[in-house]
Design an enzyme around this catalytic site. Structure first.
Site, short mmCIF file in Angstrom:
data_model
loop_
_atom_site.label_atom_id
_atom_site.label_comp_id
_atom_site.label_asym_id
_atom_site.label_seq_id
_atom_site.Cartn_x
_atom_site.Cartn_y
_atom_site.Cartn_z
N CYS A 187 0.82 -1.22 0.00
CA CYS A 187 0.00 0.00 0.00
C CYS A 187 0.85 1.27 0.00
O CYS A 187 0.31 2.37 -0.16
CB CYS A 187 -0.96 -0.01 1.19
N HIS A 228 -3.43 6.86 2.19
CA HIS A 228 -3.87 5.56 1.72
C HIS A 228 -5.20 5.24 2.40
O HIS A 228 -5.34 5.39 3.62
CB HIS A 228 -2.81 4.51 2.05
N ASN A 282 -10.42 -0.53 0.41
CA ASN A 282 -8.96 -0.42 0.39
C ASN A 282 -8.45 -1.04 -0.92
O ASN A 282 -8.50 -2.26 -1.09
CB ASN A 282 -8.40 -1.15 1.61
O1 UT7 Z 1 -3.78 -1.42 3.72
C1 UT7 Z 1 -2.76 -1.77 4.60
C2 UT7 Z 1 -2.92 -1.11 5.93
N1 UT7 Z 1 -4.04 -1.67 6.63
C3 UT7 Z 1 -4.56 -1.02 7.67
O2 UT7 Z 1 -4.15 0.07 7.98
C4 UT7 Z 1 -5.65 -1.70 8.45
C5 UT7 Z 1 -5.54 -1.33 9.92
N2 UT7 Z 1 -6.50 -2.04 10.76
C6 UT7 Z 1 -7.82 -1.76 10.75
O3 UT7 Z 1 -8.28 -0.96 9.96
C7 UT7 Z 1 -8.69 -2.43 11.77
O4 UT7 Z 1 -7.87 -3.09 12.72
C8 UT7 Z 1 -9.71 -3.44 11.18
C9 UT7 Z 1 -10.80 -2.69 10.42
C10 UT7 Z 1 -9.01 -4.41 10.27
C11 UT7 Z 1 -10.39 -4.22 12.31
O5 UT7 Z 1 -11.02 -3.32 13.20
P1 UT7 Z 1 -10.76 -3.43 14.79
O6 UT7 Z 1 -11.59 -2.42 15.42
O7 UT7 Z 1 -9.27 -3.36 15.00
O8 UT7 Z 1 -11.31 -4.87 15.11
P2 UT7 Z 1 -10.56 -6.11 15.80
O9 UT7 Z 1 -9.67 -6.78 14.83
O10 UT7 Z 1 -10.00 -5.63 17.11
O11 UT7 Z 1 -11.80 -7.05 16.09
C12 UT7 Z 1 -12.82 -6.69 17.04
C13 UT7 Z 1 -13.84 -7.80 17.09
C14 UT7 Z 1 -13.24 -9.19 17.22
O12 UT7 Z 1 -14.08 -9.94 18.06
P3 UT7 Z 1 -13.64 -10.25 19.58
O13 UT7 Z 1 -12.32 -10.96 19.49
O14 UT7 Z 1 -13.54 -8.88 20.22
O15 UT7 Z 1 -14.76 -11.07 20.08
C15 UT7 Z 1 -13.30 -9.74 15.83
O16 UT7 Z 1 -13.40 -11.15 15.81
O17 UT7 Z 1 -14.59 -7.80 15.87
C16 UT7 Z 1 -14.56 -9.12 15.31
N3 UT7 Z 1 -14.57 -8.98 13.85
C17 UT7 Z 1 -15.69 -8.86 13.12
N4 UT7 Z 1 -16.97 -8.84 13.46
C18 UT7 Z 1 -17.88 -8.67 12.48
C19 UT7 Z 1 -13.49 -8.92 13.00
N5 UT7 Z 1 -13.91 -8.76 11.75
C20 UT7 Z 1 -15.26 -8.72 11.79
C21 UT7 Z 1 -16.26 -8.54 10.80
N6 UT7 Z 1 -17.55 -8.52 11.19
N7 UT7 Z 1 -15.97 -8.40 9.48
#
Ligand code: UT7
Length: 317
Positions: free
Chosen positions: A113, A243, A273
């Site tokens: 990216c 990005h 993205n």
């Molecule tokens: O392009 C390269 C650079 N990439 C980035 O900069 C991405 C950076 N990261 C992010 O944007 C975020 O971390 C994400 C959007 C990928 C994820 O958001 P988050 O707020 O960090 O969520 P998380 O990974 O901490 O997950 C929170 C909860 C988890 O459940 P538990 O463990 O708290 O019970 C996940 O299992 O949300 C759950 N979860 C989902 N739930 C519904 C993860 N993905 C999903 C989903 N739908 N699609």
């Protein structure tokens, strides 16, 4: 040093729209979760043809050339920034051939990216050195090829597309500053490695929380370092094109810098993205809408796998 001009804009998006609700039928997720956590509403998906990447790159590249009046035969270099080439030997040569850029050398540049920003900076070096007069920089990715469509943590994020700009020798220098960085210690956080057991590539893996933390730390640091070198204040910059990874990252960076939200370019809701393509697609959209105008100061910042990150400050047009 020769003066650098960054101008010409083009973008290509596949017609097929995949909404959050469509995804909620495939994996355990919801429009509400995706939109609240990422700002994404829908993304575009390319049909899985053998030349999907080249098709998008050529369309975006041709638009960028048309917007300037520079003919394909005048190009000296085509830099295709992509992590998803149609061919591991590189796809830039096919872009050269289909554009009819007969004089141009062409090669791929891979930095996930960060790829488009790294490509712009690389192009600017060839211009400043006086080696080349016209360079087409294309950011294109078809990450839908490599997403695990059963993995709700990643499949909701990515879309396909391409964008392009022209970097040329100019009358006045419009390149105001840049920086680029790599930290291979962060490799484990975001990758798409070759897997001998599959005789192919494993799906995208990302530790979302850690990559988020990396982004909201490094992106403002990068911007502040460039502003300091260029002797500019955050408010002096007309547009910040980050990005498009997550709307929350865009907003957090804007707040940290004290920049009004309307200067933080965003089109993530419609395209998701698109990796190396995200910055030039957003640039094209804002230029076509008449928002970004000639002379505006733009800070573009890419970040992602490597880990890698980089920023470039320039005046448009
Ligand atoms: O392009 C390269 C650079 N990439 C980035 O900069 C991405 C950076 N990261 C992010 O944007 C975020 O971390 C994400 C959007 C990928 C994820 O958001 P988050 O707020 O960090 O969520 P998380 O990974 O901490 O997950 C929170 C909860 C988890 O459940 P538990 O463990 O708290 O019970 C996940 O299992 O949300 C759950 N979860 C989902 N739930 C519904 C993860 N993905 C999903 C989903 N739908 N699609």
């Amino acid at each position: 040093m020769m003066a650098v001009r960054i101008w010409g804009h083009g973008a290509a998006l596949p017609p097929l729209v995949l909404t959050n609700d469509d995804l909620a039928h495939k994996v355990d997720t919801s429009d509400e979760w995706i939109f609240t956590r990422t700002g994404i509403k829908e993304r575009r998906i390319m049909p899985q043809t053998p030349d999907a990447l080249v098709q998008l790159a050529v369309e975006a590249g041709m638009q960028a050339l048309t917007s300037t009046g520079v003919a394909p035969q005048e190009l000296d270099l085509i830099l295709l920034t992509s992590s998803t080439p149609d061919d591991l030997f590189g796809s830039a040569a096919q872009v050269q051939q289909r554009l009819g850029a007969t004089r141009s050398v062409a090669f791929d540049l891979t930095a996930a990216c960060s790829g488009f920003v790294f490509g712009l900076i690389t192009a600017a070096q060839f211009i400043q050195a006086g080696t080349f007069r016209h360079i087409l920089v294309v950011g294109a990715d078809v990450l839908s090829r490599w997403v695990d469509w059963q993995d709700r943590r990643t499949c909701i994020l990515f879309g396909d597309g391409a964008g392009a700009v022209l970097v040329s020798q100019g009358a006045e220098n419009n390149l105001l500053g840049f920086t680029m960085a790599t930290d291979g210690k962060g490799y484990e956080l975001l990758n798409l490695p070759y897997d001998p057991d599959r005789s192919g590539f494993a799906p995208i893996y990302m530790n979302g929380r850690e990559v988020y933390r990396f982004a909201v730390t490094k992106v403002p640091e990068t911007i502040e370092a460039i502003l300091q070198t260029a002797q500019q204040q955050p408010q002096d910059i007309d547009w910040y094109i980050l990005h498009q990874a997550n709307q929350r990252i865009i907003e957090a960076v804007g707040e940290r810098l004290g920049v009004e939200s309307h200067r933080m370019v965003s089109n993530i809701a419609q395209v998701g993205n698109t990796s190396a393509a995200s910055i030039p697609i957003a640039l094209d959209e804002y230029v076509r809408a008449g928002k970004i105008r000639a002379g505006d100061k733009i800070m573009a910042v890419g970040f992602g796998a490597g880990l890698s990150w980089g920023g470039i400050l320039f005046q448009w047009g």
